[in-house]
Write a protein that holds these residues in place. Structure first.
Motif, PDB file in Angstrom:
ATOM      1  N   GLN A  70       0.845  -1.196   0.000  1.00 49.87           N
ATOM      2  CA  GLN A  70       0.000   0.000   0.000  1.00 49.87           C
ATOM      3  C   GLN A  70       0.880   1.246   0.000  1.00 49.87           C
ATOM      4  OE1 GLN A  70      -2.342   0.522   3.534  1.00 49.87           O
ATOM      5  NE2 GLN A  70      -3.067   2.553   2.942  1.00 49.87           N
ATOM      6  N   LYS A  71       0.600   2.184  -0.909  1.00 51.72           N
ATOM      7  CA  LYS A  71       1.411   3.393  -0.989  1.00 51.72           C
ATOM      8  C   LYS A  71       1.012   4.359   0.107  1.00 51.72           C
ATOM      9  CE  LYS A  71       3.606   6.459  -4.311  1.00 51.72           C
ATOM     10  NZ  LYS A  71       3.749   6.846  -5.727  1.00 51.72           N
ATOM     11  N   LEU A  72       2.015   4.830   0.866  1.00 47.80           N
ATOM     12  CA  LEU A  72       1.779   5.722   1.989  1.00 47.80           C
ATOM     13  C   LEU A  72       2.171   7.161   1.699  1.00 47.80           C
ATOM     14  CD1 LEU A  72       3.195   3.459   4.847  1.00 47.80           C
ATOM     15  CD2 LEU A  72       0.784   3.841   4.278  1.00 47.80           C
ATOM     16  N   ALA A  73       3.101   7.369   0.783  1.00 48.81           N
ATOM     17  CA  ALA A  73       3.568   8.723   0.500  1.00 48.81           C
ATOM     18  C   ALA A  73       4.334   8.732  -0.811  1.00 48.81           C
ATOM     19  CB  ALA A  73       4.447   9.248   1.630  1.00 48.81           C
ATOM     20  N   HIS A  74       4.485   9.928  -1.363  1.00 42.57           N
ATOM     21  CA  HIS A  74       5.256  10.113  -2.592  1.00 42.57           C
ATOM     22  C   HIS A  74       6.175  11.310  -2.413  1.00 42.57           C
ATOM     23  CE1 HIS A  74       6.174  10.153  -6.892  1.00 42.57           C
ATOM     24  NE2 HIS A  74       6.020  11.460  -6.853  1.00 42.57           N
ATOM     25  N   ALA A  75       7.429  11.172  -2.798  1.00 41.29           N
ATOM     26  CA  ALA A  75       8.404  12.261  -2.694  1.00 41.29           C
ATOM     27  C   ALA A  75       8.944  12.590  -4.077  1.00 41.29           C
ATOM     28  CB  ALA A  75       9.547  11.858  -1.771  1.00 41.29           C
ATOM     29  N   GLU A  76       9.137  13.864  -4.316  1.00 39.27           N
ATOM     30  CA  GLU A  76       9.660  14.284  -5.615  1.00 39.27           C
ATOM     31  C   GLU A  76      10.499  15.539  -5.472  1.00 39.27           C
ATOM     32  OE1 GLU A  76       7.950  15.440 -10.056  1.00 39.27           O
ATOM     33  OE2 GLU A  76       6.916  13.989  -8.782  1.00 39.27           O
ATOM     34  N   GLU A  77      11.682  15.511  -6.074  1.00 37.52           N
ATOM     35  CA  GLU A  77      12.564  16.665  -6.087  1.00 37.52           C
ATOM     36  C   GLU A  77      11.937  17.781  -6.914  1.00 37.52           C
ATOM     37  OE1 GLU A  77      17.177  17.644  -7.499  1.00 37.52           O
ATOM     38  OE2 GLU A  77      16.532  15.563  -7.164  1.00 37.52           O
ATOM     39  N   GLY A 100       9.517  17.679  -1.857  1.00 36.39           N
ATOM     40  CA  GLY A 100       8.282  17.586  -1.102  1.00 36.39           C
ATOM     41  C   GLY A 100       7.845  16.145  -0.951  1.00 36.39           C
ATOM     42  N   ILE A 101       7.423  15.750   0.256  1.00 36.70           N
ATOM     43  CA  ILE A 101       6.887  14.414   0.520  1.00 36.70           C
ATOM     44  C   ILE A 101       5.408  14.563   0.851  1.00 36.70           C
ATOM     45  CG2 ILE A 101       7.015  12.317   1.910  1.00 36.70           C
ATOM     46  CD1 ILE A 101       9.879  13.018   2.617  1.00 36.70           C
ATOM     47  N   VAL A 103       2.023  12.961   2.086  1.00 31.33           N
ATOM     48  CA  VAL A 103       1.578  11.828   2.889  1.00 31.33           C
ATOM     49  C   VAL A 103       0.140  11.482   2.513  1.00 31.33           C
ATOM     50  CG1 VAL A 103       1.222  10.937   5.219  1.00 31.33           C
ATOM     51  CG2 VAL A 103       3.105  12.532   4.765  1.00 31.33           C
ATOM     52  N   MET A 104      -0.043  10.288   1.970  1.00 28.65           N
ATOM     53  CA  MET A 104      -1.369   9.851   1.539  1.00 28.65           C
ATOM     54  C   MET A 104      -2.352   9.804   2.711  1.00 28.65           C
ATOM     55  SD  MET A 104      -0.668   9.296  -1.623  1.00 28.65           S
ATOM     56  CE  MET A 104       0.498   8.630  -2.804  1.00 28.65           C
ATOM     57  N   GLY A 105      -3.600  10.140   2.430  1.00 29.83           N
ATOM     58  CA  GLY A 105      -4.639  10.053   3.436  1.00 29.83           C
ATOM     59  C   GLY A 105      -4.639  11.211   4.415  1.00 29.83           C
ATOM     60  N   THR A 106      -3.748  12.202   4.215  1.00 31.79           N
ATOM     61  CA  THR A 106      -3.685  13.375   5.083  1.00 31.79           C
ATOM     62  C   THR A 106      -3.401  14.590   4.213  1.00 31.79           C
ATOM     63  OG1 THR A 106      -1.301  13.455   5.499  1.00 31.79           O
ATOM     64  CG2 THR A 106      -2.582  11.898   6.829  1.00 31.79           C
ATOM     65  N   ALA A 107      -3.440  15.766   4.835  1.00 28.77           N
ATOM     66  CA  ALA A 107      -3.049  16.990   4.143  1.00 28.77           C
ATOM     67  C   ALA A 107      -1.583  17.322   4.394  1.00 28.77           C
ATOM     68  CB  ALA A 107      -3.938  18.150   4.604  1.00 28.77           C
ATOM     69  N   GLU A 108      -0.854  16.406   5.015  1.00 23.31           N
ATOM     70  CA  GLU A 108       0.527  16.644   5.420  1.00 23.31           C
ATOM     71  C   GLU A 108       1.472  16.647   4.234  1.00 23.31           C
ATOM     72  OE1 GLU A 108       2.742  18.039   7.510  1.00 23.31           O
ATOM     73  OE2 GLU A 108       2.173  16.685   9.146  1.00 23.31           O
ATOM     74  N   VAL A 109       2.299  17.665   4.167  1.00 23.76           N
ATOM     75  CA  VAL A 109       3.388  17.732   3.195  1.00 23.76           C
ATOM     76  C   VAL A 109       4.670  18.022   3.958  1.00 23.76           C
ATOM     77  CG1 VAL A 109       4.328  18.859   1.158  1.00 23.76           C
ATOM     78  CG2 VAL A 109       1.863  18.567   1.378  1.00 23.76           C
ATOM     79  N   ILE A 110       5.651  17.155   3.804  1.00 24.83           N
ATOM     80  CA  ILE A 110       6.945  17.319   4.472  1.00 24.83           C
ATOM     81  C   ILE A 110       7.921  17.900   3.457  1.00 24.83           C
ATOM     82  CG2 ILE A 110       8.796  16.148   5.721  1.00 24.83           C
ATOM     83  CD1 ILE A 110       6.713  13.859   6.221  1.00 24.83           C
ATOM     84  N   GLY A 111       8.616  18.944   3.839  1.00 27.28           N
ATOM     85  CA  GLY A 111       9.594  19.561   2.944  1.00 27.28           C
ATOM     86  C   GLY A 111      11.011  19.251   3.364  1.00 27.28           C
ATOM     87  N   ILE A 112      11.870  18.984   2.389  1.00 25.07           N
ATOM     88  CA  ILE A 112      13.291  18.740   2.634  1.00 25.07           C
ATOM     89  C   ILE A 112      14.096  19.737   1.809  1.00 25.07           C
ATOM     90  CG2 ILE A 112      15.202  17.114   2.346  1.00 25.07           C
ATOM     91  CD1 ILE A 112      13.161  14.849   2.685  1.00 25.07           C
ATOM     92  N   LYS A 113      15.005  20.427   2.451  1.00 27.47           N
ATOM     93  CA  LYS A 113      15.885  21.353   1.743  1.00 27.47           C
ATOM     94  C   LYS A 113      17.325  20.941   2.016  1.00 27.47           C
ATOM     95  CE  LYS A 113      16.547  26.294   0.840  1.00 27.47           C
ATOM     96  NZ  LYS A 113      15.933  26.265  -0.507  1.00 27.47           N
TER      97      LYS A 113
END
Length: 233
Positions: A70-77, A100-101, A103-113
């Motif tokens: 089951q896919k939980l999240a997607h990250a893309e540069e 940006g990551i 997170v499926m099923g939520t409004a959460e977006v995790i940022g990585i710099k």
């Protein structure tokens, strides 16, 4: 894809880091069945067809899955145009980028710099509420080491890769192991001829908060770029 926040792709990381001066809100429990509640997550690097047959370095993309698929999240540069493509292929794993990551099923977006570094890498991690913490690569003679420093929590984590176990990284807190990040064998054809790396992230301590978990997933990406992108180039 269902549950994916469209803003997580492309410019989402920049949008998040424009809010880096904010203060973090109190953590709430992650919904069951989501990335931040999972005890075991498979992180799979996703590569474009051009990367499979050439040495061209495309934008980094990752899928996060349960062991059942089951896919939980997607990250893309973040897309940076022709200039970004040139920098990726010239500086490879030393380059700076934002990711940006979603997170499926939520409004959460995790940022990585990620900062531009020739020796030790450094990542700043944030989310829709503001800054979360840092993932910093550290010098060590006997192993490969990272410090995971949450800004608004007292518990600092370390990630340590034993010298003679090159695919294993142990997550430690206060002298005890609370999880691990392990590169998984993808098969001889993929290992020899593609740039696709797979990792298993295990979180053994259910008491770890959302901030620590976000830093752990950022560390998995840092490990791939710092130690396994080199062999692909």
């Amino acid at each position: 894809e269902t549950g994916m926040t469209g803003a997580a792709l492309g410019g989402a990381a920049s949008q998040i880091f424009n809010r880096m001066q904010g203060t973090a809100a109190g953590e709430s429990a992650a919904p069951a069945g989501t990335l931040l509640a999972a005890a075991q997550v498979l992180v799979k690097q996703e590569v474009e067809s051009l990367e499979l047959v050439t040495s061209f370095e495309g934008r980094n993309r990752y899928g996060f899955y349960t062991p059942a698929g089951q896919k939980l999240a997607h990250a893309e540069e973040e897309a940076t145009g022709i200039g970004g493509a040139i920098l990726r292929n010239v500086f490879s794993n030393a380059r700076a980028f934002s990711m940006g990551i979603s997170v499926m099923g939520t409004a959460e977006v995790i940022g990585i710099k990620r900062h531009f570094e020739f020796i030790f890498s450094k990542m700043k991690v944030s989310d829709s509420q503001g800054p979360v913490g840092e993932v910093n690569q550290r010098f060590s003679l006997l192993n490969r080491k990272y410090e995971l420093v949450p800004y608004f929590a007292s518990q600092k984590l370390t990630v340590s890769g034993p010298l003679f176990r090159p695919w294993t990284f142990n997550i430690m807190a206060g002298g005890r192991q609370v999880g691990s990040i392990k590169k998984k064998w993808s098969g001889i054809m993929k290992e020899a001829f593609t740039k696709s790396d797979n990792f298993e992230v295990s979180i053994d301590d259910p008491a770890l908060g959302a901030a620590e978990r976000k830093l752990i997933f950022a560390a998995a990406i840092a490990i791939d770029i710092d130690y396994f992108e080199k062999k692909n180039n």
